[in-house]
Design an enzyme around this catalytic site. Structure first.
Site, PDB file in Angstrom:
ATOM      1  N   GLU A  36       0.140  15.632  -7.556  1.00  0.00           N
ATOM      2  CA  GLU A  36       0.121  16.443  -8.782  1.00  0.00           C
ATOM      3  C   GLU A  36      -0.829  15.804  -9.770  1.00  0.00           C
ATOM      4  O   GLU A  36      -1.316  14.679  -9.557  1.00  0.00           O
ATOM      5  CB  GLU A  36       1.532  16.553  -9.361  1.00  0.00           C
TER       6      GLU A  36
ATOM      7  N   HIS B  28       7.749  23.324 -21.303  1.00  0.00           N
ATOM      8  CA  HIS B  28       8.299  22.877 -20.019  1.00  0.00           C
ATOM      9  C   HIS B  28       9.194  21.647 -20.148  1.00  0.00           C
ATOM     10  O   HIS B  28      10.267  21.578 -19.555  1.00  0.00           O
ATOM     11  CB  HIS B  28       7.122  22.564 -19.087  1.00  0.00           C
TER      12      HIS B  28
ATOM     13  N   ARG C 292      -1.529  17.051 -17.451  1.00  0.00           N
ATOM     14  CA  ARG C 292      -1.114  18.372 -17.942  1.00  0.00           C
ATOM     15  C   ARG C 292      -1.584  18.721 -19.339  1.00  0.00           C
ATOM     16  O   ARG C 292      -1.874  19.871 -19.634  1.00  0.00           O
ATOM     17  CB  ARG C 292       0.406  18.419 -17.952  1.00  0.00           C
TER      18      ARG C 292
ATOM     19  N   ARG D 117       4.103  13.153 -20.280  1.00  0.00           N
ATOM     20  CA  ARG D 117       4.748  12.698 -19.042  1.00  0.00           C
ATOM     21  C   ARG D 117       3.853  12.934 -17.825  1.00  0.00           C
ATOM     22  O   ARG D 117       3.277  14.020 -17.649  1.00  0.00           O
ATOM     23  CB  ARG D 117       6.052  13.473 -18.842  1.00  0.00           C
TER      24      ARG D 117
HETATM   25  P1  FAD Z   1      19.384  19.153 -16.756  1.00  0.00           P
HETATM   26  O1  FAD Z   1      19.125  19.156 -15.323  1.00  0.00           O
HETATM   27  O2  FAD Z   1      18.694  20.169 -17.575  1.00  0.00           O
HETATM   28  O3  FAD Z   1      20.951  19.321 -16.975  1.00  0.00           O
HETATM   29  C1  FAD Z   1      21.488  19.501 -18.254  1.00  0.00           C
HETATM   30  C2  FAD Z   1      22.949  19.837 -18.118  1.00  0.00           C
HETATM   31  O4  FAD Z   1      23.589  19.762 -19.381  1.00  0.00           O
HETATM   32  C3  FAD Z   1      23.227  21.225 -17.594  1.00  0.00           C
HETATM   33  O5  FAD Z   1      24.294  21.132 -16.692  1.00  0.00           O
HETATM   34  C4  FAD Z   1      23.671  21.983 -18.839  1.00  0.00           C
HETATM   35  O6  FAD Z   1      24.495  23.089 -18.592  1.00  0.00           O
HETATM   36  C5  FAD Z   1      24.421  20.891 -19.561  1.00  0.00           C
HETATM   37  N1  FAD Z   1      24.596  21.068 -20.995  1.00  0.00           N
HETATM   38  C6  FAD Z   1      23.633  21.186 -21.943  1.00  0.00           C
HETATM   39  N2  FAD Z   1      24.204  21.276 -23.156  1.00  0.00           N
HETATM   40  C7  FAD Z   1      25.540  21.216 -22.984  1.00  0.00           C
HETATM   41  C8  FAD Z   1      26.657  21.262 -23.857  1.00  0.00           C
HETATM   42  N3  FAD Z   1      26.541  21.426 -25.180  1.00  0.00           N
HETATM   43  N4  FAD Z   1      27.897  21.172 -23.329  1.00  0.00           N
HETATM   44  C9  FAD Z   1      28.060  21.047 -22.002  1.00  0.00           C
HETATM   45  N5  FAD Z   1      27.042  21.007 -21.125  1.00  0.00           N
HETATM   46  C10 FAD Z   1      25.797  21.081 -21.612  1.00  0.00           C
HETATM   47  N6  FAD Z   1      10.681  17.167 -13.080  1.00  0.00           N
HETATM   48  C11 FAD Z   1      10.262  16.408 -12.046  1.00  0.00           C
HETATM   49  O7  FAD Z   1      10.331  15.166 -12.121  1.00  0.00           O
HETATM   50  N7  FAD Z   1       9.782  16.998 -10.921  1.00  0.00           N
HETATM   51  C12 FAD Z   1       9.698  18.349 -10.792  1.00  0.00           C
HETATM   52  O8  FAD Z   1       9.290  18.845  -9.749  1.00  0.00           O
HETATM   53  C13 FAD Z   1      10.108  19.162 -11.868  1.00  0.00           C
HETATM   54  N8  FAD Z   1      10.017  20.505 -11.793  1.00  0.00           N
HETATM   55  C14 FAD Z   1      10.520  21.261 -12.814  1.00  0.00           C
HETATM   56  C15 FAD Z   1      10.520  22.647 -12.696  1.00  0.00           C
HETATM   57  C16 FAD Z   1      11.091  23.422 -13.672  1.00  0.00           C
HETATM   58  C17 FAD Z   1      11.085  24.929 -13.542  1.00  0.00           C
HETATM   59  C18 FAD Z   1      11.671  22.812 -14.816  1.00  0.00           C
HETATM   60  C19 FAD Z   1      12.295  23.655 -15.886  1.00  0.00           C
HETATM   61  C20 FAD Z   1      11.651  21.436 -14.952  1.00  0.00           C
HETATM   62  C21 FAD Z   1      11.084  20.650 -13.956  1.00  0.00           C
HETATM   63  N9  FAD Z   1      11.070  19.263 -14.056  1.00  0.00           N
HETATM   64  C22 FAD Z   1      10.631  18.516 -13.005  1.00  0.00           C
HETATM   65  C23 FAD Z   1      11.748  18.592 -15.147  1.00  0.00           C
HETATM   66  C24 FAD Z   1      13.140  18.151 -14.648  1.00  0.00           C
HETATM   67  O9  FAD Z   1      13.669  19.169 -13.835  1.00  0.00           O
HETATM   68  C25 FAD Z   1      14.093  17.886 -15.777  1.00  0.00           C
HETATM   69  O10 FAD Z   1      13.514  17.040 -16.717  1.00  0.00           O
HETATM   70  C26 FAD Z   1      15.357  17.227 -15.245  1.00  0.00           C
HETATM   71  O11 FAD Z   1      15.901  18.006 -14.212  1.00  0.00           O
HETATM   72  C27 FAD Z   1      16.363  17.044 -16.345  1.00  0.00           C
HETATM   73  O12 FAD Z   1      17.563  16.600 -15.779  1.00  0.00           O
HETATM   74  P2  FAD Z   1      18.787  16.324 -16.726  1.00  0.00           P
HETATM   75  O13 FAD Z   1      19.899  15.906 -15.846  1.00  0.00           O
HETATM   76  O14 FAD Z   1      18.365  15.443 -17.821  1.00  0.00           O
HETATM   77  O15 FAD Z   1      19.102  17.743 -17.410  1.00  0.00           O
HETATM   78  C1  SIN Z   2       5.866  21.132 -11.012  1.00  0.00           C
HETATM   79  O1  SIN Z   2       6.328  21.303  -9.897  1.00  0.00           O
HETATM   80  O2  SIN Z   2       4.727  21.467 -11.344  1.00  0.00           O
HETATM   81  C2  SIN Z   2       6.728  20.509 -12.050  1.00  0.00           C
HETATM   82  C3  SIN Z   2       6.693  19.064 -11.902  1.00  0.00           C
HETATM   83  C4  SIN Z   2       7.172  18.384 -13.133  1.00  0.00           C
HETATM   84  O3  SIN Z   2       7.465  19.020 -14.137  1.00  0.00           O
HETATM   85  O4  SIN Z   2       7.213  17.157 -13.105  1.00  0.00           O
END
Ligand code: FAD
Ligand code: SIN
Length: 545
Positions: free
Chosen positions: A114, A350, A289, A385
């Site tokens: 990437e 994002h 990015r 990032r």
């Molecule tokens: P999340 O996975 O967002 O989980 C948050 C949780 O908190 C959820 O369960 C939600 O319901 C809960 N929550 C929120 N507020 C409350 C509340 N008030 N009360 C109770 N529950 C609550 N990153 C990479 O490194 N590689 C990738 O390939 C990549 N692809 C991506 C593709 C997409 C489409 C997106 C949107 C993001 C991508 N990212 C990627 C970024 C990455 O997915 C996120 O940064 C990461 O998954 C965040 O994980 P997290 O556990 O911090 O939060």
């Molecule tokens: C992607 O698959 O392009 C998302 C990867 C990321 O947000 O790190």
């Protein structure tokens, strides 16, 4: 119903689940509070993969160098090195938990590429990496008797010693610390009071603050707003990462077209069909990015077009179907034939690089409060990032936090005291609740129009004024009406939008994801921006407690 736990985790994405499993394995009573079904998270939609050094031809120092380069001078170098060094071990643990990363025909792991990575080092499960990780971790959580998962429970507010003191109540602690949590049970519609000495915020990002985002509806910044209201420092909120390639649809949905597609050779073209990225950066389509998103923004402004094209025709639909089945299916559903047609793409909000300031063990400035994942800012990402570093950061910090919390609990013990119940507003549903929908739309449009890829002081000031007006309106609802999750989310969205603008106004330079026409140059010695309740610069913002 049990409302006392050693540890409460808010959020069931990669960060919350990884931490919860480790705490339960250490013998602690753990509750996971999650506001929708447990799988609903940003994690579940992650496509590209998880970056880590697993190949003999790669080196952690190269991963460090790429991360520092993308972060544009603002990463905390020592933190970068420590987090990335722990990466391979955490990947191995995910494999042990059942994540089946894609393999090449000869059995070696398939490594994607990437933007900003000098090597192929992204482990992935086709283009559904997040879903595979989420399923494996949820499997481990559901199997563990020490973990209670409370779905459709919305964490509203931290209960701290300081807040109780301010209300004139007896406080069972000398120093300020976490005592518990108020949680809205969306099924009973009642607010429940939970007692715990440790809360881990794993609530993810803030994408929903923007009109166009790749994030699902859960990404409303609740954890950041909660921590901020509890007096915890929040940093670098101006660094919003716009993913360069979300599928353009006139209705406003922004399905992600993974950067890994460009990693396999896809080419960005303007509406005249010209490949334009080499005119902006020598790394072309695989520049970091911030650079690619600005280039697309510039091409769109120059031509007045609503999108640019991503050309995969030379890769073939068959290859796309094999390597990126979900993306291919989405394109087919939008009537794009990948052998003959190009994909319309635009940047969309994002990822948030800033957040609740934490140490590398997830601890914050408030005793008993930990944060991990996208809600937190450890210093890894700096001003931008590096792709696929966020899933990695979440698992590494979750592991470190679990060790830190075990020591904290050993020293402090578990909290068992009764806490005061939630006091709700006495008004119920109002016909005027449509105002909430209008306010949410207005907020998201304001951020999109005035706090986007290219910024100016004038636009930021305009956003600040609108956000403050919205904040005053929502405050009236918050104190007078019985709360529901729509109101709570809007209040949090407005709060974090205000923090984004305040940090953006603080940064008088252009760096990484923050590009200002008023300050096009970089400062020689950049520092993190920071906002904390009670700061003089926020004096006329509303304070809640
Ligand atoms: P999340 O996975 O967002 O989980 C948050 C949780 O908190 C959820 O369960 C939600 O319901 C809960 N929550 C929120 N507020 C409350 C509340 N008030 N009360 C109770 N529950 C609550 N990153 C990479 O490194 N590689 C990738 O390939 C990549 N692809 C991506 C593709 C997409 C489409 C997106 C949107 C993001 C991508 N990212 C990627 C970024 C990455 O997915 C996120 O940064 C990461 O998954 C965040 O994980 P997290 O556990 O911090 O939060
Ligand atoms: C992607 O698959 O392009 C998302 C990867 C990321 O947000 O790190």
């Amino acid at each position: 119903m049990d409302t006392r736990y050693d540890v409460i985790v808010v959020g069931s994405g990669i960060a919350g689940l990884s931490f919860a499993v480790k705490m339960a394995e250490a013998g602690k009573r753990v509750a996971i509070i999650t506001k929708k079904n447990s799988a609903e998270s940003n994690t579940n939609y992650a496509q590209g993969g998880i970056a880590a050094v697993t190949s003999k031809t790669d080196d952690v120092e190269m991963h460090v160098a790429d991360t520092l380069e993308a972060g544009d001078g603002l990463c905390h170098e020592a933190s970068v090195r420590e987090i990335l060094r722990d990466g391979p071990e955490c990947i191995e643990e995910l494999v042990q938990r059942g994540v089946a990363f894609s393999q090449l025909e000869d059995g070696r792991v398939s490594l994607g590429k990437e933007g900003g990575h000098s090597k192929r080092r992204i482990l992935h499960v086709q283009d559904v990496t997040g879903k595979a990780i989420e399923e494996a971790l949820l499997g481990a959580v559901n199997e563990h008797p020490g973990i209670t998962v409370l779905e459709h429970h919305f964490a509203i507010e931290l209960i701290t010693a300081e807040k109780l003191r301010q209300r004139g109540l007896d406080v069972p602690a000398e120093k300020n610390c976490v005592l518990g949590l108020y949680v809205l049970n969306n099924r009973s519609e009642e607010v429940e009071t939970y007692t715990t000495g440790v809360v881990l915020l794993a609530t993810g990002g803030i994408g929903q603050v923007y009109q166009y985002t790749t994030n699902p509806p859960i990404a409303t910044g609740d954890g950041i707003a909660m921590a901020y209201r509890a007096g915890v420092e929040v940093v670098n909120m101006e660094f919003i990462q716009f993913h360069p390639t979300a599928f353009y649809s006139p209705g406003g949905d922004r399905f992600l077209i993974s950067e890994a597609v460009r990693g396999e050779g896809a080419i960005l073209r303007n509406l005249r069909g010209e490949a334009f990225m080499s005119g902006y950066d020598e790394r072309g389509d695989l520049a970091p990015r911030d650079i690619v998103a600005r280039a697309i923004d510039s091409e769109m402004k120059r031509s007045g077009s609503r999108h640019v094209w991503l050309d995969v025709r030379h890769l073939s639909a068959a290859f796309m179907q094999e390597r990126f089945p979900t993306i291919s299916q989405y394109c087919t559903s939008q009537e794009i034939d990948l052998d003959t047609g190009m994909i319309p793409v635009v940047p969309a909000a994002h990822y948030l690089c800033g957040g609740v300031k934490t140490e590398l063990d997830g601890s914050t400035s408030l005793s008993g409060l930990y944060a991990c994942g996208e809600v937190a800012c450890t210093g890894l990402h700096g001003a931008n990032r590096l792709a696929s570093n966020s899933l990695l950061e979440a698992v590494v910090i979750a592991k470190r936090a679990s060790l830190a919390v075990a020591s904290f609990l050993a020293a402090r013990g578990t909290r068992e005291e009764d806490l005061p119940p939630w006091v709700d507003g006495d008004l119920r549903d109002s016909d005027e609740r449509v105002v909430l929908t209008h306010n949410r739309d207005e907020l998201r449009q304001t951020l999109w129009d005035y706090v986007s890829i290219v910024r100016t002081n004038k636009r930021l000031q305009r956003a600040r004024t609108r956000i403050r007006n919205l904040q005053r309106e929502i405050d009236e609802y918050y104190w007078n009406f019985k709360v529901d999750s729509g109101l709570l989310e809007l209040r949090n969205l407005i709060e974090v939008a205000g923090l984004v603008v305040e940090c953006a106004l603080q940064r008088e330079e252009s760096r990484g994801l923050h590009y200002s026409l008023d300050y096009p140059k970089k400062e020689e010695a950049p520092t993190d921006t920071a906002v904390q309740l009670g700061d003089p610069c926020l004096a006329d913002s509303l304070s809640y407690e």
